[in-house]
Design an enzyme around this catalytic site. Structure first.
Site, PDB file in Angstrom:
ATOM      1  N   GLY A  31       0.811  -1.216   0.000  1.00 62.82           N
ATOM      2  CA  GLY A  31       0.000   0.000   0.000  1.00 62.82           C
ATOM      3  C   GLY A  31       0.845   1.267   0.000  1.00 62.82           C
ATOM      4  O   GLY A  31       2.020   1.238  -0.350  1.00 62.82           O
ATOM      5  N   HIS A  37       4.500   2.287  -8.081  1.00 57.06           N
ATOM      6  CA  HIS A  37       3.515   1.206  -8.197  1.00 57.06           C
ATOM      7  C   HIS A  37       2.728   1.355  -9.503  1.00 57.06           C
ATOM      8  O   HIS A  37       2.446   0.373 -10.190  1.00 57.06           O
ATOM      9  CB  HIS A  37       2.536   1.230  -7.021  1.00 57.06           C
ATOM     10  CG  HIS A  37       3.171   0.931  -5.687  1.00 57.06           C
ATOM     11  ND1 HIS A  37       3.217   1.838  -4.671  1.00 57.06           N
ATOM     12  CD2 HIS A  37       3.783  -0.187  -5.231  1.00 57.06           C
ATOM     13  CE1 HIS A  37       3.832   1.297  -3.633  1.00 57.06           C
ATOM     14  NE2 HIS A  37       4.186   0.071  -3.942  1.00 57.06           N
TER      15      HIS A  37
END
Ligand code: PAF
Length: 282
Positions: A31, A37
């Protein structure tokens, strides 16, 4: 975009997609999603019909409880960050019980020595934790291919070994390090740095670039000594380790060999935040 929270739901989602002959890419994360990402997700979307991004702060890979406690947890922000991708990207955000069952413990792996250097030395048990969680996640998500950033280059080699050891039917792909304009490698931990520390941390990139420039003409011993001195003279960053290693098995370089690929690795602290980076140097 789907938000899936249970093992049963993710298995059902993937098996439905598979029945329709769609391929599945997987980007495992903890996360606090950032552009690094996003670049992995975009890479995965180029090669697969559907992409699953797991968001799970894995307790077994933290050897320091305060690091685990302070690790950023931003599921709402992460969900809106991914909403732009629409239906082709799903989040899998399970609880520790969904991933591990009742015993949140690591399996012990033999990664043929790759686990005993650098991150392995400084974070005991870390790679057993990474291997264990990915073994569970790979079995639950059952992807065709999983994508990892080269910022965690040692982890990438460990994951390739894991897949061999566990005989898992998926491909592991490493993707280039995503950097800010000033060179700092993107990391979820950057979210904990002050604006001043964010600037100071670019020192790590500058050192790696200089090592790359000097690698052909200087010995590993000279470069190690130079890097150590540079960090000693820097009041903002504390060096944990610097290493020049063979890119295949990560053994520290003693004598350069032709046709062999090498990388330089750094772990350093900015205050209490631990940062890592690495660079191919030949
Ligand atoms: O690189 C990470 O974020 C983690 O180590 C991973 C691969 C998601 C396993 O928890």
């Amino acid at each position: 975009m789907n938000l899936i929270k249970t093992k049963t739901e993710i298995e059902k989602y993937v098996s439905e997609k598979r029945k329709q002959k769609f391929s599945i890419g997987f980007v495992p994360t903890m996360g606090a999603l950032h552009e690094g990402h996003a670049s992995l997700i975009e890479y995965a979307l180029k090669h697969h019909d559907y992409v699953i991004v797991s968001i799970f702060v894995n307790p077994t890979q933290f050897n320091n409880s305060s690091d685990l406690e302070k690790y950023p947890r931003t599921l709402d922000q992460d969900t809106s960050f991914l909403s732009t991708y629409g239906k082709s990207v799903s989040i899998y955000a399970p609880t520790p019980q969904e991933v591990y069952g009742n015993q949140v413990v690591s399996k012990q792996y033999n990664f043929k020595g790759i686990e005993h250097v650098m991150e392995g030395t400084h974070r005991p048990g870390h790679f057993d934790g990474v291997g264990t969680v990915l073994n569970h996640l790979f079995r639950q998500v059952n992807p065709d291919e999983a994508f990892f950033g080269e910022k965690d280059f040692q982890q990438l080699l460990i994951v390739k070994k894991l897949v061999e050891i566990e005989k898992l039917p998926l491909k592991i792909t490493g993707c280039p390090i995503h950097r800010q304009k000033n060179g700092l490698a993107m990391s979820s931990r950057n979210a904990r740095l002050t604006p001043q520390q964010l600037e100071e941390a670019t020192f790590i990139y500058k050192i790696l670039k200089q090592v790359k420039e000097d690698f052909e003409t200087k010995s590993a011993k000279t470069l190690r000594a130079w890097v150590t001195t540079q960090f000693k003279n820097n009041p903002h960053l504390t060096l944990e380790y610097f290493e020049i290693s063979n890119s295949t098995h990560l053994r520290p370089l003693s004598r350069k060999r032709t046709h062999q690929k090498y990388r330089a690795f750094i772990a350093a602290f900015a205050g209490e935040i631990r940062l890592i980076d690495n660079m191919a140097i030949n």
